[in-house]
Design a protein around this motif. Structure first.
Motif, PDB file in Angstrom:
ATOM      1  N   ASP A  89       0.872  -1.024   0.041  1.00 36.01           N
ATOM      2  CA  ASP A  89       0.050  -0.086  -0.105  1.00 36.01           C
ATOM      3  C   ASP A  89       0.649   1.261   0.001  1.00 36.01           C
ATOM      4  O   ASP A  89       0.784   2.066  -0.788  1.00 36.01           O
ATOM      5  N   ALA A  90       1.781   1.436   0.966  1.00 35.74           N
ATOM      6  CA  ALA A  90       2.860   2.549   0.845  1.00 35.74           C
ATOM      7  C   ALA A  90       3.375   2.797  -0.338  1.00 35.74           C
ATOM      8  O   ALA A  90       3.743   3.634  -0.785  1.00 35.74           O
ATOM      9  N   PHE A  91       4.007   1.520  -1.051  1.00 33.81           N
ATOM     10  CA  PHE A  91       4.781   1.428  -2.331  1.00 33.81           C
ATOM     11  C   PHE A  91       4.009   2.096  -3.503  1.00 33.81           C
ATOM     12  O   PHE A  91       4.326   3.017  -4.258  1.00 33.81           O
ATOM     13  N   LYS A  92       2.855   1.515  -3.348  1.00 34.40           N
ATOM     14  CA  LYS A  92       1.663   2.224  -4.687  1.00 34.40           C
ATOM     15  C   LYS A  92       1.436   3.563  -4.271  1.00 34.40           C
ATOM     16  O   LYS A  92       1.493   4.156  -5.300  1.00 34.40           O
ATOM     17  N   ALA A  93       1.178   4.000  -2.940  1.00 35.63           N
ATOM     18  CA  ALA A  93       1.010   5.541  -2.767  1.00 35.63           C
ATOM     19  C   ALA A  93       2.282   6.173  -3.276  1.00 35.63           C
ATOM     20  O   ALA A  93       2.112   7.344  -3.868  1.00 35.63           O
ATOM     21  N   MET A 105      -3.517   1.331 -12.532  1.00 37.78           N
ATOM     22  CA  MET A 105      -2.318   0.490 -13.196  1.00 37.78           C
ATOM     23  C   MET A 105      -1.599  -0.016 -12.097  1.00 37.78           C
ATOM     24  O   MET A 105      -0.759  -0.958 -12.253  1.00 37.78           O
ATOM     25  N   MET A 106      -1.794  -0.039 -10.742  1.00 37.50           N
ATOM     26  CA  MET A 106      -1.072  -0.814  -9.733  1.00 37.50           C
ATOM     27  C   MET A 106      -1.365  -1.977  -9.786  1.00 37.50           C
ATOM     28  O   MET A 106      -0.279  -3.066  -9.386  1.00 37.50           O
ATOM     29  N   SER A 107      -2.564  -2.761 -10.426  1.00 33.86           N
ATOM     30  CA  SER A 107      -2.819  -4.014 -10.304  1.00 33.86           C
ATOM     31  C   SER A 107      -2.178  -4.491 -11.622  1.00 33.86           C
ATOM     32  O   SER A 107      -2.309  -5.868 -11.845  1.00 33.86           O
ATOM     33  N   ALA A 108      -1.509  -3.695 -12.398  1.00 34.38           N
ATOM     34  CA  ALA A 108      -0.876  -4.134 -13.675  1.00 34.38           C
ATOM     35  C   ALA A 108       0.642  -4.023 -13.501  1.00 34.38           C
ATOM     36  O   ALA A 108       1.297  -4.343 -12.594  1.00 34.38           O
ATOM     37  N   MET A 290      -3.664   5.723 -21.195  1.00 39.27           N
ATOM     38  CA  MET A 290      -3.240   5.243 -20.079  1.00 39.27           C
ATOM     39  C   MET A 290      -1.999   5.798 -19.599  1.00 39.27           C
ATOM     40  O   MET A 290      -1.033   5.794 -20.294  1.00 39.27           O
ATOM     41  N   HIS A 291      -1.888   6.112 -18.171  1.00 35.95           N
ATOM     42  CA  HIS A 291      -0.676   6.625 -17.712  1.00 35.95           C
ATOM     43  C   HIS A 291      -0.278   8.024 -18.830  1.00 35.95           C
ATOM     44  O   HIS A 291       1.233   7.976 -19.065  1.00 35.95           O
ATOM     45  N   ALA A 292      -1.083   8.533 -19.263  1.00 38.32           N
ATOM     46  CA  ALA A 292      -0.716   9.767 -20.219  1.00 38.32           C
ATOM     47  C   ALA A 292       0.097   9.172 -21.437  1.00 38.32           C
ATOM     48  O   ALA A 292       0.918  10.075 -22.048  1.00 38.32           O
ATOM     49  N   GLY A 293      -0.077   7.907 -21.925  1.00 41.25           N
ATOM     50  CA  GLY A 293       0.774   7.550 -23.068  1.00 41.25           C
ATOM     51  C   GLY A 293       2.037   7.334 -22.795  1.00 41.25           C
ATOM     52  O   GLY A 293       3.012   7.125 -23.775  1.00 41.25           O
ATOM     53  N   ALA A 331     -10.087   7.974  -7.727  1.00 41.11           N
ATOM     54  CA  ALA A 331     -10.711   7.002  -8.401  1.00 41.11           C
ATOM     55  C   ALA A 331     -11.287   7.020  -9.730  1.00 41.11           C
ATOM     56  O   ALA A 331     -11.857   8.030 -10.159  1.00 41.11           O
ATOM     57  N   GLY A 332     -10.785   6.026 -10.811  1.00 40.87           N
ATOM     58  CA  GLY A 332     -11.252   5.967 -11.865  1.00 40.87           C
ATOM     59  C   GLY A 332     -10.355   6.988 -12.699  1.00 40.87           C
ATOM     60  O   GLY A 332     -10.581   7.034 -14.119  1.00 40.87           O
ATOM     61  N   SER A 333      -9.233   7.243 -12.536  1.00 41.61           N
ATOM     62  CA  SER A 333      -8.366   8.321 -13.303  1.00 41.61           C
ATOM     63  C   SER A 333      -7.586   7.427 -14.001  1.00 41.61           C
ATOM     64  O   SER A 333      -7.319   6.220 -13.681  1.00 41.61           O
TER      65      SER A 333
END
Length: 494
Positions: A89-93, A105-108, A290-293, A331-333
């Motif tokens: 959780d901390a690493f993703k934040a 994208m953290m799940s990928a 995704m992720h601004a290309g 959420a949803g970004s």
């Protein structure tokens, strides 16, 4: 400070098993690309720091049991995997804050896939056959038994970019460490913190011997270049632009270093005339946002039947317009900021060029306007460019922003020609109502990965890399692991 709350310790170097600031105390700011605000600082590694890291890696390879103790390597890599899962959780934040990567994208590629990839390569290490018996033979009439031994390359300099840093960091250091190499990781100056976190976890949560894994983060290209020229470094593993890849290859030539290069892309999404053109165009537009290309393998050329061109442009524009730009922490970004002001201005310059080349914007086309704290961030509107052919610079050069160029084709052969008329060959896709037809077209595309009718190639066990100027070698999969091995043939009397 950022609107995000971070619980990650300050970024530090890891050299010879010790976490430390730069030897001269210098540092540089780490910015949140969504706001442009400083969220931390990174040590600005000196030439002495880089020299010390290389020396530590050399000693650890030459003098410790790391290269030969498979059980130790398995244990340490499993400890690192467990630490990453524990602190996920901390690493993703941190990744959202430092990289500007949307949370979905953290799940990928943002986190879960690369962490799973670390486990995958550790499992591979447990079962991998490092020796192959070729049996007995009589070369030149002499009875001989031959065995092929696979051994670690040695000291690896891993140089990673800013767009998906955890994916690329782990895709390099996981296989390198599993193979028995020692590593000096140099993350990009725009995203040093996630690389520093890997160093901290190794130092605090694993039994990895001192010097096996080191992290330095110089901002100076001249200091970083030491990793490509120092004779104590046996291999350079680099992901980034093709221009920098050429420079690294030239720098390593003096000592004939083994060089792995994963470079740029201008991948083509081919839609055949029997496909759902609107559906395929919308899916390609979504991926380009995704992720601004900011992905080397994103399909940024949409190649569609000429008679359905307007339909495809409209579908792509409708999708991109509905996505827009949003705070990556919300959420949803889907499309967050680009990484920096430099990158924002670079993409904006390409948008100006699009109009100069005769293109038009079906949507987007400029820097995105934001209010409040986000007004200081680095935003580009998702953009669909119409009216250009494949000879335009917009169709030939890697932009690394949320920009999709739509190009017309006149049948399967023409679509293949357009896709292959590129200096790059990293990825691509083909969509058709007939799977065999799609596969026949895909077989003719000179590219390292290709998706057919929505298939997904991205996974830890699948090799990734490119043809032509998209690079040399493969990352991930067994092929990615074996990049970090040398082959020795041993002959003894039978």
């Amino acid at each position: 400070m950022s609107r995000l709350t971070l619980t990650i310790p300050a970024a530090q170097q890891l050299i010879d098993g010790k976490l430390a600031p730069a030897s001269d105390g210098a540092s540089y700011p780490i910015l949140d690309p969504a706001t442009g605000q400083e969220i931390g600082t990174a040590p600005d590694s000196t030439a002495g720091d880089v020299d010390a890291a290389i020396g530590a890696a050399r000693r650890a390879f030459d003098e410790s049991d790391w290269a030969t103790d498979h059980a130790l390597r398995v244990r340490c890599l499993r400890q690192l995997h467990d630490a990453l899962v524990e602190e996920a959780d901390a690493f993703k934040a941190l990744t959202t804050a430092e990289v500007g990567m949307p949370d979905f994208m953290m799940s990928a590629a943002g986190f879960d896939v690369p962490v799973g990839g670390l486990k995958w390569v550790t499992d591979l290490l447990e079962d991998y056959e490092f020796e192959t018996d070729l049996g007995e033979a009589q070369p030149m009439g002499i009875p001989t038994r031959r065995t092929v031994h696979r051994e670690p390359v040695g000291v690896v300099a891993a140089i990673s970019p800013w767009n998906v840093p955890t994916q690329i960091n782990l895709a390099k250091i996981g296989p390198a460490l599993a193979a028995g190499c020692t590593v000096v990781l140099k993350p990009a100056p725009d995203t040093p913190w996630v690389g520093a976190e890997l160093g901290r976890l190794v130092a605090e949560k694993t039994d990895m011997p001192a010097g096996v894994f080191n992290v330095v983060m110089p901002r100076s290209n001249d200091v970083a270049a030491m990793l490509t020229t120092d004779p104590r470094v046996d291999m350079v593993s680099f992901t980034g632009s093709t221009a920098v890849g050429r420079t690294i290859m030239q720098a390593g030539a003096a000592t004939l270093k083994k060089t792995f290069l994963e470079l740029g892309g201008k991948s083509a999404a081919i839609v055949l005339d029997d496909a759902n053109v609107a559906g395929a165009a919308g899916a390609t537009a979504f991926a380009a946002c995704m992720h601004a290309g900011q992905g080397c393998a994103i399909t940024t050329r949409l190649i569609v039947p000429r008679e359905k061109y307007d339909e495809a442009v409209q579908a792509a524009a409708d999708c991109m317009s509905s996505i827009g730009t949003a705070d990556p922490a919300s959420a949803g970004s889907i499309c967050g900021p680009v990484i920096s002001a430099v990158q924002r201005d670079r993409v904006a310059a390409y948008l100006e060029l699009a109009e100069q080349e005769g293109g038009t914007f079906a949507c987007g086309g400029k820097v995105a306007e934001k209010d409040g704290e986000l007004a200081g961030g680095f935003w580009i509107e998702p953009t669909v460019v119409a009216g250009l052919d494949n000879s335009s610079r917009l169709a030939q050069e890697e932009i690394f922003g949320p920009v999709l160029v739509v190009i017309a084709h006149d049948g399967d052969d023409d679509a293949v020609r357009i896709a292959n008329e590129s200096d790059y060959g990293l990825s691509g896709s083909v969509d058709s109502g007939d799977l065999e037809r799609a596969k026949a077209v895909a077989a003719r595309i000179r590219t390292g990965t290709i998706a057919v009718n929505g298939g997904v190639w991205f996974a830890p066990d699948a090799p990734f890399g490119g043809y032509k100027q998209s690079g040399i070698g493969r990352e991930m999969g067994v092929a990615g692991f074996e990049e970090y091995l040398e082959t020795k043939t041993l002959a003894e009397p039978a």
